[in-house]
Design a protein around this motif. Structure first.
Motif, mmCIF file in Angstrom:
data_model
loop_
_atom_site.group_PDB
_atom_site.id
_atom_site.type_symbol
_atom_site.label_atom_id
_atom_site.label_comp_id
_atom_site.label_asym_id
_atom_site.label_seq_id
_atom_site.Cartn_x
_atom_site.Cartn_y
_atom_site.Cartn_z
ATOM 1 N N THR A 25 64.949 58.108 103.545
ATOM 2 C CA THR A 25 65.925 58.870 103.730
ATOM 3 C C THR A 25 67.316 58.212 104.088
ATOM 4 O O THR A 25 67.153 57.251 104.651
ATOM 5 C CB THR A 25 66.002 59.984 104.974
ATOM 6 N N GLY A 26 68.388 58.676 103.686
ATOM 7 C CA GLY A 26 69.703 57.723 103.852
ATOM 8 C C GLY A 26 70.777 59.017 103.681
ATOM 9 O O GLY A 26 70.796 60.269 103.449
ATOM 10 N N THR A 27 72.026 58.317 103.965
ATOM 11 C CA THR A 27 73.301 59.291 103.773
ATOM 12 C C THR A 27 74.160 58.481 102.966
ATOM 13 O O THR A 27 74.479 57.313 103.133
ATOM 14 C CB THR A 27 73.877 59.474 105.349
ATOM 15 N N ALA A 28 74.733 59.427 101.985
ATOM 16 C CA ALA A 28 75.941 58.911 101.028
ATOM 17 C C ALA A 28 77.083 58.724 101.939
ATOM 18 O O ALA A 28 77.538 59.488 102.418
ATOM 19 C CB ALA A 28 76.088 59.968 100.117
ATOM 20 N N GLY A 29 77.773 57.412 101.571
ATOM 21 C CA GLY A 29 78.919 57.232 102.590
ATOM 22 C C GLY A 29 80.207 58.114 101.830
ATOM 23 O O GLY A 29 79.909 58.918 100.844
ATOM 24 N N GLU A 30 81.435 57.861 102.600
ATOM 25 C CA GLU A 30 82.525 58.597 102.020
ATOM 26 C C GLU A 30 82.862 58.251 100.582
ATOM 27 O O GLU A 30 83.346 58.946 99.848
ATOM 28 C CB GLU A 30 83.721 57.927 102.641
ATOM 29 N N ASP A 31 82.299 57.126 100.040
ATOM 30 C CA ASP A 31 82.602 56.956 98.514
ATOM 31 C C ASP A 31 81.502 57.329 97.766
ATOM 32 O O ASP A 31 81.478 57.216 96.474
ATOM 33 C CB ASP A 31 82.590 55.218 98.326
ATOM 34 N N GLY A 32 80.190 58.124 98.273
ATOM 35 C CA GLY A 32 79.105 58.580 97.568
ATOM 36 C C GLY A 32 78.111 57.735 97.283
ATOM 37 O O GLY A 32 77.157 57.996 96.994
ATOM 38 N N GLN A 33 78.199 56.291 97.913
ATOM 39 C CA GLN A 33 77.289 55.354 97.570
ATOM 40 C C GLN A 33 76.098 55.559 98.549
ATOM 41 O O GLN A 33 76.615 55.823 99.910
ATOM 42 C CB GLN A 33 77.738 53.930 97.467
ATOM 43 N N ASP B 218 73.444 68.582 100.992
ATOM 44 C CA ASP B 218 74.942 68.454 101.786
ATOM 45 C C ASP B 218 74.737 68.887 103.142
ATOM 46 O O ASP B 218 73.960 69.412 103.526
ATOM 47 C CB ASP B 218 75.938 69.180 100.744
ATOM 48 N N LYS B 219 75.865 68.999 103.699
ATOM 49 C CA LYS B 219 76.241 69.182 105.314
ATOM 50 C C LYS B 219 75.829 70.609 105.595
ATOM 51 O O LYS B 219 75.344 70.845 106.654
ATOM 52 C CB LYS B 219 77.424 68.683 105.535
ATOM 53 N N ALA B 220 76.140 71.370 104.389
ATOM 54 C CA ALA B 220 76.044 72.897 104.604
ATOM 55 C C ALA B 220 74.489 73.375 104.237
ATOM 56 O O ALA B 220 74.179 74.543 104.501
ATOM 57 C CB ALA B 220 76.737 73.776 103.668
ATOM 58 N N GLY B 221 73.698 72.227 103.923
ATOM 59 C CA GLY B 221 72.089 72.646 103.778
ATOM 60 C C GLY B 221 72.097 73.027 102.300
ATOM 61 O O GLY B 221 70.735 73.358 101.782
ATOM 62 N N ASN B 222 72.973 72.945 101.406
ATOM 63 C CA ASN B 222 72.754 73.110 100.012
ATOM 64 C C ASN B 222 71.891 71.849 99.449
ATOM 65 O O ASN B 222 72.265 70.772 99.542
ATOM 66 C CB ASN B 222 73.959 73.246 99.185
ATOM 67 N N VAL B 223 70.984 72.269 98.515
ATOM 68 C CA VAL B 223 70.141 71.229 97.778
ATOM 69 C C VAL B 223 70.309 71.068 96.546
ATOM 70 O O VAL B 223 70.435 71.740 95.747
ATOM 71 C CB VAL B 223 68.571 71.380 98.148
ATOM 72 N N SER B 224 70.570 69.693 96.049
ATOM 73 C CA SER B 224 70.829 69.320 94.777
ATOM 74 C C SER B 224 69.668 69.664 93.734
ATOM 75 O O SER B 224 68.460 69.721 94.283
ATOM 76 C CB SER B 224 71.353 67.660 94.370
ATOM 77 N N GLU B 225 69.711 69.510 92.378
ATOM 78 C CA GLU B 225 68.521 69.449 91.592
ATOM 79 C C GLU B 225 67.986 67.964 91.857
ATOM 80 O O GLU B 225 68.801 67.021 92.453
ATOM 81 C CB GLU B 225 69.143 69.432 90.248
ATOM 82 N N THR C 11 69.082 53.084 95.349
ATOM 83 C CA THR C 11 70.407 53.022 95.453
ATOM 84 C C THR C 11 71.170 53.924 94.486
ATOM 85 O O THR C 11 70.455 54.325 93.305
ATOM 86 C CB THR C 11 71.112 51.468 95.270
ATOM 87 N N GLY C 12 72.410 54.380 94.636
ATOM 88 C CA GLY C 12 73.026 55.305 93.702
ATOM 89 C C GLY C 12 74.262 55.979 94.233
ATOM 90 O O GLY C 12 74.796 55.507 95.351
ATOM 91 N N GLN C 13 74.456 57.036 93.592
ATOM 92 C CA GLN C 13 75.651 57.786 93.803
ATOM 93 C C GLN C 13 75.187 59.276 94.100
ATOM 94 O O GLN C 13 74.440 60.007 93.375
ATOM 95 C CB GLN C 13 76.640 57.703 92.883
ATOM 96 N N ALA C 14 75.815 59.931 95.346
ATOM 97 C CA ALA C 14 75.448 61.251 95.517
ATOM 98 C C ALA C 14 76.692 61.858 96.283
ATOM 99 O O ALA C 14 77.767 60.953 96.495
ATOM 100 C CB ALA C 14 74.173 61.360 96.563
ATOM 101 N N GLU C 15 76.786 63.068 96.366
ATOM 102 C CA GLU C 15 77.751 63.935 97.211
ATOM 103 C C GLU C 15 78.151 63.229 98.430
ATOM 104 O O GLU C 15 77.309 62.896 99.254
ATOM 105 C CB GLU C 15 77.732 65.430 97.339
ATOM 106 N N GLY D 32 78.648 62.027 102.261
ATOM 107 C CA GLY D 32 78.152 62.569 103.449
ATOM 108 C C GLY D 32 76.643 63.263 103.255
ATOM 109 O O GLY D 32 76.296 63.843 104.268
ATOM 110 N N SER D 33 76.343 63.445 102.121
ATOM 111 C CA SER D 33 74.894 64.076 102.036
ATOM 112 C C SER D 33 73.509 63.307 102.275
ATOM 113 O O SER D 33 73.811 62.090 102.289
ATOM 114 C CB SER D 33 74.857 64.760 100.263
ATOM 115 N N LYS D 34 72.787 64.025 102.586
ATOM 116 C CA LYS D 34 71.423 63.330 103.053
ATOM 117 C C LYS D 34 70.753 63.002 101.818
ATOM 118 O O LYS D 34 70.400 63.961 101.178
ATOM 119 C CB LYS D 34 70.627 64.100 103.967
ATOM 120 N N VAL D 35 70.074 61.885 101.555
ATOM 121 C CA VAL D 35 69.436 61.628 100.338
ATOM 122 C C VAL D 35 67.847 61.190 100.754
ATOM 123 O O VAL D 35 67.892 60.466 101.515
ATOM 124 C CB VAL D 35 70.159 60.186 99.540
#
Length: 185
Positions: A71-79, A99-106, A51-55, A57-60
């Motif tokens: 895999t999971g998806t961050a909610g509107e609150d980022g959780q 993120d939804k645009a396909g940009n990948v985090s570190e 569990t945690g926090q991410a952008e 709507g992003s795919k985690v």
């Protein structure tokens, strides 16, 4: 112009020197910004979720040795909450948000924390002539021998789990208490 948020619609119009106005062109600001790396809560060797926090709507994704294990998806609150199988203590998890645009985090890396007590030690017979206590315990664990709450000897279980603790000879009928403490405490 000032930097605009992704998804903002810009309307562009050209006006010539005579004041004639062109038809408008609409452009939507494209998202090229990678999300922040995910924040990850502690994960133990008993957990079945990360569990945690991410952008929002992003795919985690959670990976072990390059293989996606959940895999999971961050909610509107980022959780977010990603389900996985229980992992062994010391296993390294790598968490990535896309993120939804396909940009990948570190990546964020966490190590599975050991919260599982070792099995109780196996103790070989001890007589009123013995100066050692031997047996089997979790590999690498600290083994203590106590009498009436006082430690009378300590040792460490080897890689094979075998331990040997030196003690003074004890009277017949003396109750020995043997405890193993793993490296995580």
């Amino acid at each position: 112009i000032d930097a605009q948020k992704a998804g903002t619609e810009l309307v562009i119009i050209a006006t010539d020197k005579a004041g004639n106005v062109s038809e408008s062109t609409t452009v939507v600001i494209r998202d090229v910004t990678a999300p922040e790396k995910p924040v990850v809560n502690e994960v133990t060797d008993k957990d079945t979720t990360v569990t945690g926090q991410a952008e929002a709507g992003s795919k985690v994704e959670v990976k072990v040795n390059g293989t996606v294990i959940g895999t999971g998806t961050a909610g509107e609150d980022g959780q977010y909450e990603v389900t996985m199988d229980v992992q062994r203590a010391g296993t390294e998890l790598v968490i990535i948000a896309t993120d939804k645009a396909g940009n990948v985090s570190e990546t964020t890396t966490v190590v599975i924390r050991d919260v599982t007590a070792p099995e109780k030690p196996v103790v070989n017979e001890v007589t009123d002539k013995d100066t050692t206590v031997t047996g089997q315990a979790e590999a690498g664990s600290k083994v203590e021998v106590k009498v009436n709450g006082s430690v009378i000897g300590t040792g460490t279980a080897g890689e094979d789990g075998q331990y040997k603790v030196t003690i003074d000879v004890q009277k017949a009928g003396t109750e020995l208490v043997i405890i193993a403490t793993d490296k995580a405490g």
